[in-house]
Structures are given as C-alpha cells and as structure tokens.
Scaffold this motif. Structure first.
Motif, PDB file in Angstrom:
ATOM      1  N   LEU A 195       4.893   6.888   1.902  1.00 12.37           N
ATOM      2  CA  LEU A 195       4.564   5.612   3.429  1.00 12.37           C
ATOM      3  C   LEU A 195       4.101   4.186   2.722  1.00 12.37           C
ATOM      4  O   LEU A 195       3.076   4.716   2.720  1.00 12.37           O
TER       5      LEU A 195
ATOM      6  N   GLN B 282      -4.896 -10.300   8.571  1.00  8.20           N
ATOM      7  CA  GLN B 282      -4.292  -9.467   8.012  1.00  8.20           C
ATOM      8  C   GLN B 282      -2.848  -8.970   8.785  1.00  8.20           C
ATOM      9  O   GLN B 282      -3.327  -8.082   9.697  1.00  8.20           O
TER      10      GLN B 282
ATOM     11  N   LEU C 213       3.532   0.642   2.824  1.00  7.83           N
ATOM     12  CA  LEU C 213       3.134   0.030   4.103  1.00  7.83           C
ATOM     13  C   LEU C 213       3.109  -1.519   2.776  1.00  7.83           C
ATOM     14  O   LEU C 213       2.959  -1.757   1.972  1.00  7.83           O
TER      15      LEU C 213
ATOM     16  N   PHE D 298       0.041  -5.499   9.366  1.00  4.76           N
ATOM     17  CA  PHE D 298       0.901  -4.329   8.370  1.00  4.76           C
ATOM     18  C   PHE D 298       2.262  -3.937   9.451  1.00  4.76           C
ATOM     19  O   PHE D 298       2.636  -4.914  10.318  1.00  4.76           O
ATOM     20  N   GLY D 299       3.434  -4.254   8.421  1.00  2.00           N
ATOM     21  CA  GLY D 299       4.543  -3.867   8.636  1.00  2.00           C
ATOM     22  C   GLY D 299       4.416  -2.552   9.402  1.00  2.00           C
ATOM     23  O   GLY D 299       4.141  -1.993   9.385  1.00  2.00           O
ATOM     24  N   PRO D 300       6.053  -2.172  10.013  1.00  5.61           N
ATOM     25  CA  PRO D 300       5.520  -0.795  10.057  1.00  5.61           C
ATOM     26  C   PRO D 300       6.324   0.761   9.328  1.00  5.61           C
ATOM     27  O   PRO D 300       6.095   1.679   9.449  1.00  5.61           O
ATOM     28  N   GLY D 301       6.021  -0.138   7.840  1.00 11.02           N
ATOM     29  CA  GLY D 301       6.691   0.701   6.809  1.00 11.02           C
ATOM     30  C   GLY D 301       7.563   1.566   6.417  1.00 11.02           C
ATOM     31  O   GLY D 301       8.161   1.326   7.889  1.00 11.02           O
TER      32      GLY D 301
ATOM     33  N   ARG E 287      -0.640 -11.825   5.634  1.00  5.61           N
ATOM     34  CA  ARG E 287      -2.404 -12.379   5.895  1.00  5.61           C
ATOM     35  C   ARG E 287      -2.272 -13.833   4.829  1.00  5.61           C
ATOM     36  O   ARG E 287      -1.271 -14.035   4.763  1.00  5.61           O
ATOM     37  N   ARG E 288      -3.147 -14.114   6.209  1.00  5.79           N
ATOM     38  CA  ARG E 288      -3.744 -15.285   5.663  1.00  5.79           C
ATOM     39  C   ARG E 288      -4.800 -15.639   6.032  1.00  5.79           C
ATOM     40  O   ARG E 288      -5.396 -14.730   6.923  1.00  5.79           O
TER      41      ARG E 288
ATOM     42  N   TYR F 234       1.175  -1.622  -0.335  1.00  6.07           N
ATOM     43  CA  TYR F 234       0.035   0.059  -0.373  1.00  6.07           C
ATOM     44  C   TYR F 234       0.417   1.466   0.389  1.00  6.07           C
ATOM     45  O   TYR F 234       2.162   1.453   0.710  1.00  6.07           O
TER      46      TYR F 234
END
Lengths: 114, 114
Positions: free
Chosen positions: B88, B103, B90, B105-108, B94-95, B35
């Motif tokens: 940013l 889902q 991101l 999210f990583g820290p970006g 997901r699984r 994203y």
C-alpha cells in the motif's frame, strides 16, 4: 540512531477494559503524533501533542506526552469494538517548515473482543 | 475542503514493468511525502518533496523515484517492479502550522505485483 518504539505491538482485550499503549523515543522532541489505521485503509490523525505534559482526549482515547521521559501514552478507557485498529505514534524531529523528519513507531494492532 | 487524493486506487502489474502513482495534496500544502506499507516491514518512508525539491529520502533503491510539480501534485515511479514491491503506497500532504506539522494522508494506492 533515532528510534521510536511502541509496545505492545499486539494487544487483544475485552470490551469494557482499560489499557495503555506506550511510545518511547530516543531523542529530544516536543512534537508527537498519534494516528489510527483501520485494516486496508489509510491513516487518520488522532492527536497532536506539542509540549511536555500535554494531554488530549477524544471519546475513550486519551494521549499524553512526557518529553523528559521521552514517552507518550495512549490510554483506552472502557474499550469498545469500534476502537479495533492499528495505532501508530510518530515523532517530529523537524525544526521548521522546511525541515521535516517524522520517525514512526511500528504500530500497535489492537483487537477488542465483544 | 478537498482532502488528499491518490490515483489509481488499485493497480496490478507484473514483474519487470514500471508504474507511476499520483498524489494531489490539499490545496495550499507544499509538502508531499510518500510511504510504503507492507505487512512485513510496516510503514516506511520513501521520500518527501517540498516546493518541487526532494528534501528527504528513505532507504530505498534507485528504482523508486518521484517528482513534484509546480502545483504541488506529486508522482512516484517504480521501475523494474519486483514481487516485494507489492504494498500500500500512501501519500501525505503537510503544512506547517507555526509550531508543528499538520499532516493528512490520502487513501493510498494498493499495488500488486504478479
């Protein structure tokens, strides 16, 4: 066109007050997610709502889902400053593991004043 | 259990350059989504990879590309950087939980294009 609309987009409120954020979506789905994002940070999962009438609560936040009205609400009770963040809802249009389509709302920026 | 990791966390580039961002999903997760988030456009879906195949793509120019490796790690590449690519970025892992998508999210990666 698939749409997810949040309102309000911006909300400034006093500590101790109650308020509700609304998430409307334009097509059938029974899976809706709420996320929180602090400024400059990533997204944190808050709630997963999986069926009509689903209600989830965590602390001062409560989320609900009405699939017939295509509406989810995020209710804040007795707001505290720590809840200041941007809140996103997202609707999952996928039907299975291999078919994934998440439609996002624009986010509601919530500021809670002491 | 380790979360989603993204590298680098911050990046400064100049117009015309290219950049590669990396994302390592949670162990066992086969899907990675990317994203872009900007103050003006909000959260926008770039693409999703599942088992090394791109399955969904957002409305972005061909300068944005990605790939996924056999270990599920994913990279995103932006060529010929423009000022508007500052954002940013991101990554989400997901699984399928047998009824819904879980889902994280990583820290970006904060990309600044000068």
């Amino acid at each position: 066109e698939l749409k997810v609309e949040q309102n309000p987009l911006f909300l400034s409120m006093q500590e101790g007050k109650n308020y509700t954020i609304y998430c409307n979506y334009s097509t059938t789905s029974d899976r809706l997610y709420w996320y929180r994002q602090d400024p400059g940070k990533s997204l944190e999962s808050l709630f997963v709502l999986l069926s009509n009438g689903a209600v989830k609560q965590e602390g001062r936040l409560m989320a609900s889902l009405d699939t017939k009205a295509r509406l989810s609400t995020l209710h804040i009770t007795a707001a505290v400053h720590d809840l200041s963040a941007t809140y996103f809802c997202a609707v999952d249009m996928g039907l299975m593991d291999s078919n994934y389509q998440l439609i996002w709302g624009a986010g509601t920026k919530l500021i809670i004043k002491p | 259990k380790a979360g989603v990791t993204q590298t680098p966390r911050y990046l400064i580039k100049t117009r015309g350059q290219q950049v590669t961002l990396s994302c390592s999903p949670i162990s066992g997760h086969r899907s990675v989504s990317w994203y872009q988030q900007t103050p003006g456009q909000g959260l926008q879906f770039l693409f999703e990879y599942f088992s090394e195949t791109q399955r969904n793509k957002g409305n972005f120019p061909g300068r944005f590309s990605g790939r996924q490796f056999s270990n599920s790690r994913s990279e995103m590449n932006v060529s010929t950087l423009e000022l508007g690519d500052s954002a940013l970025y991101l990554c989400a892992s997901r699984r399928w939980r047998g009824g819904y998508n879980e889902q994280f999210f990583g820290p970006g990666t904060r990309l600044t294009v000068l």
